[in-house]
Write an enzyme that holds these catalytic residues in place. Structure first.
Site, PDB file in Angstrom:
ATOM      1  N   GLY A  47       0.846  -1.217   0.000  1.00 23.63           N
ATOM      2  CA  GLY A  47       0.000   0.000   0.000  1.00 23.63           C
ATOM      3  C   GLY A  47       0.867   1.247   0.000  1.00 23.63           C
ATOM      4  O   GLY A  47       0.665   2.174  -0.808  1.00 23.63           O
ATOM      5  N   HIS A  48       1.859   1.274   0.876  1.00 20.68           N
ATOM      6  CA  HIS A  48       2.787   2.414   0.898  1.00 20.68           C
ATOM      7  C   HIS A  48       3.547   2.513  -0.426  1.00 20.68           C
ATOM      8  O   HIS A  48       3.765   3.610  -0.951  1.00 20.68           O
ATOM      9  CB  HIS A  48       3.815   2.234   2.016  1.00 20.68           C
ATOM     10  N   GLY A 102      -2.897   7.842   1.064  1.00 19.75           N
ATOM     11  CA  GLY A 102      -3.795   6.748   0.715  1.00 19.75           C
ATOM     12  C   GLY A 102      -5.229   7.036   1.121  1.00 19.75           C
ATOM     13  O   GLY A 102      -5.488   7.638   2.166  1.00 19.75           O
ATOM     14  N   GLN A 131      -8.520  11.006   7.456  1.00 18.23           N
ATOM     15  CA  GLN A 131      -7.224  11.703   7.479  1.00 18.23           C
ATOM     16  C   GLN A 131      -6.984  12.433   6.156  1.00 18.23           C
ATOM     17  O   GLN A 131      -6.605  13.611   6.135  1.00 18.23           O
ATOM     18  CB  GLN A 131      -6.122  10.666   7.727  1.00 18.23           C
ATOM     19  N   VAL A 171      -4.856  -0.138  -1.390  1.00 19.25           N
ATOM     20  CA  VAL A 171      -4.346  -1.421  -1.897  1.00 19.25           C
ATOM     21  C   VAL A 171      -4.796  -2.516  -0.936  1.00 19.25           C
ATOM     22  O   VAL A 171      -4.693  -2.369   0.289  1.00 19.25           O
ATOM     23  CB  VAL A 171      -2.808  -1.389  -2.005  1.00 19.25           C
ATOM     24  N   ARG A 227      -0.780  -2.515  10.737  1.00 19.73           N
ATOM     25  CA  ARG A 227      -1.324  -3.147  11.944  1.00 19.73           C
ATOM     26  C   ARG A 227      -1.855  -4.553  11.673  1.00 19.73           C
ATOM     27  O   ARG A 227      -2.130  -5.280  12.627  1.00 19.73           O
ATOM     28  CB  ARG A 227      -2.423  -2.267  12.563  1.00 19.73           C
TER      29      ARG A 227
HETATM   30  P1  AMP Z   1       0.820   4.985   7.736  1.00 20.80           P
HETATM   31  O1  AMP Z   1       2.223   4.477   7.646  1.00 20.80           O
HETATM   32  O2  AMP Z   1      -0.164   3.985   8.202  1.00 20.80           O
HETATM   33  O3  AMP Z   1       0.744   6.304   8.482  1.00 20.80           O
HETATM   34  O4  AMP Z   1       0.376   5.322   6.257  1.00 20.80           O
HETATM   35  C1  AMP Z   1       1.144   6.177   5.444  1.00 20.80           C
HETATM   36  C2  AMP Z   1       0.396   6.455   4.169  1.00 20.80           C
HETATM   37  O5  AMP Z   1       0.173   5.226   3.482  1.00 20.80           O
HETATM   38  C3  AMP Z   1      -0.975   7.094   4.410  1.00 20.80           C
HETATM   39  O6  AMP Z   1      -1.211   8.066   3.396  1.00 20.80           O
HETATM   40  C4  AMP Z   1      -1.904   5.921   4.263  1.00 20.80           C
HETATM   41  O7  AMP Z   1      -3.208   6.269   3.863  1.00 20.80           O
HETATM   42  C5  AMP Z   1      -1.203   5.128   3.167  1.00 20.80           C
HETATM   43  N1  AMP Z   1      -1.637   3.742   3.194  1.00 20.80           N
HETATM   44  C6  AMP Z   1      -1.635   2.885   4.249  1.00 20.80           C
HETATM   45  N2  AMP Z   1      -2.187   1.693   3.903  1.00 20.80           N
HETATM   46  C7  AMP Z   1      -2.535   1.811   2.593  1.00 20.80           C
HETATM   47  C8  AMP Z   1      -3.159   0.941   1.648  1.00 20.80           C
HETATM   48  N3  AMP Z   1      -3.553  -0.287   1.975  1.00 20.80           N
HETATM   49  N4  AMP Z   1      -3.369   1.400   0.388  1.00 20.80           N
HETATM   50  C9  AMP Z   1      -2.998   2.655   0.036  1.00 20.80           C
HETATM   51  N5  AMP Z   1      -2.405   3.528   0.880  1.00 20.80           N
HETATM   52  C10 AMP Z   1      -2.173   3.112   2.131  1.00 20.80           C
END
Ligand code: AMP
Length: 280
Positions: A36-37, A147, A153, A176, A187
């Site tokens: 996803g990232h 994302g 957010q 994703v 998580r």
């Molecule tokens: P985080 O590390 O959880 O703070 O997420 C960092 C970025 O990655 C944020 O913009 C999230 O929305 C995005 N993100 C996390 N999981 C996904 C996913 N499954 N698909 C797309 N973007 C994601």
């Protein structure tokens, strides 16, 4: 690809990037990176000359009793992933570097901070908006990639940029998912195989509501029930909220008249998962 941990090093490199006239794409993350990232890094690398990924588990957005200490941290593996997906720099500051002194300035959204996720995570979105604003300033980004997985957010960040006339373009990227529909999340690794299986109830609930919407259902209460059924049946330990909202302002309606969105938060074991689905 460089890994830097201080604002001074970052500034020195970005002075050169700017002098070369290159555009900067920013991908803020908390690390424990997954595909996803990486989809954000790829989008950033397609749309920018110089891609910065930030890896920072931001204490300001975690509440008492949340998973700040146990949040997975693995900088080396993350950096390798970033490099192989086209990033030019990873910025991974310590909390002390990021907040050299306790911050007295916080960014708040007056209307939506305390709703949905914010109702259960007091202060969370102030922490998010504040760190994102700091990262925009530090990175001097032309575009920043977020994302849709974190829908509230994303909405709040878009709103902050508009309300405060920030000079950055926010690019929203699709969620994703694993092949079976579970939204990817750092998580998810807290989940046992059994809970991981049960957690499919969330995407199944969202799918049920989507089908009802496509069949003409517009009542928010009834759409909510479509989501609730599969989540309850899956054995979720608790449902924190299921909200069917207007996607225009992220506020509730009795009936959806234009684009809608369903936001869900539920616990499987001790793991809190969120997901969403736009209804168009
Ligand atoms: P985080 O590390 O959880 O703070 O997420 C960092 C970025 O990655 C944020 O913009 C999230 O929305 C995005 N993100 C996390 N999981 C996904 C996913 N499954 N698909 C797309 N973007 C994601």
């Amino acid at each position: 690809m460089k890994i830097v941990s201080t604002k001074a090093e970052l500034k020195a490199i970005l002075d050169q990037v700017k002098a070369r006239g290159q555009s900067i794409g920013l991908v803020p993350t908390m690390g424990a990176l997954h595909p996803g990232h990486m989809s954000l890094v790829q989008a950033a690398s397609a749309q920018s000359d110089f891609v910065i990924v930030t890896i920072f588990v931001n204490p300001l957005q975690f509440g008492q009793g949340e998973d700040l200490d146990k949040y997975p941290r693995r900088l080396e593996a993350d950096a390798l992933l970033c490099e192989s997906h086209g990033a030019h720099l990873v910025f991974a500051p310590s909390p002390e570097e990021m907040y050299e002194r306790p911050t007295q300035t916080l960014i708040a959204n007056t209307d939506l901070d305390d709703l949905y996720c914010g109702a259960y995570r007091p202060g969370h979105f102030k922490g998010v908006l504040t760190v994102v604003a700091k990262l925009f300033n530090l990175s001097r980004a032309d575009k920043a990639f977020f994302g849709s997985k974190d829908y509230q957010q994303l909405y709040l960040i878009q709103r902050m940029v508009k309300d405060l006339d920030m000079c950055v373009e926010v690019i929203a990227c699709p969620t994703v998912r694993e092949q079976d529909g579970l939204a990817m999340s750092s998580r998810n690794e807290y989940l046992s195989p059994e809970l991981r299986q049960k957690a499919l109830g969330i995407s199944q609930g969202l799918q049920a509501a989507q089908l009802a919407f496509e069949a003409g259902e517009r009542s928010c209460a009834r759409l909510q029930e479509c989501v609730r059924g599969p989540i309850l049946a899956s054995g979720a330990d608790s449902i924190q909220y299921i909200e069917v909202l207007s996607a225009d302002d992220l506020l509730p309606r009795q009936n959806l008249e234009s684009k809608g969105v369903i936001l869900v938060a539920a616990y499987y074991g001790n793991t809190r998962l969120i997901d969403n689905r736009e209804l168009i």
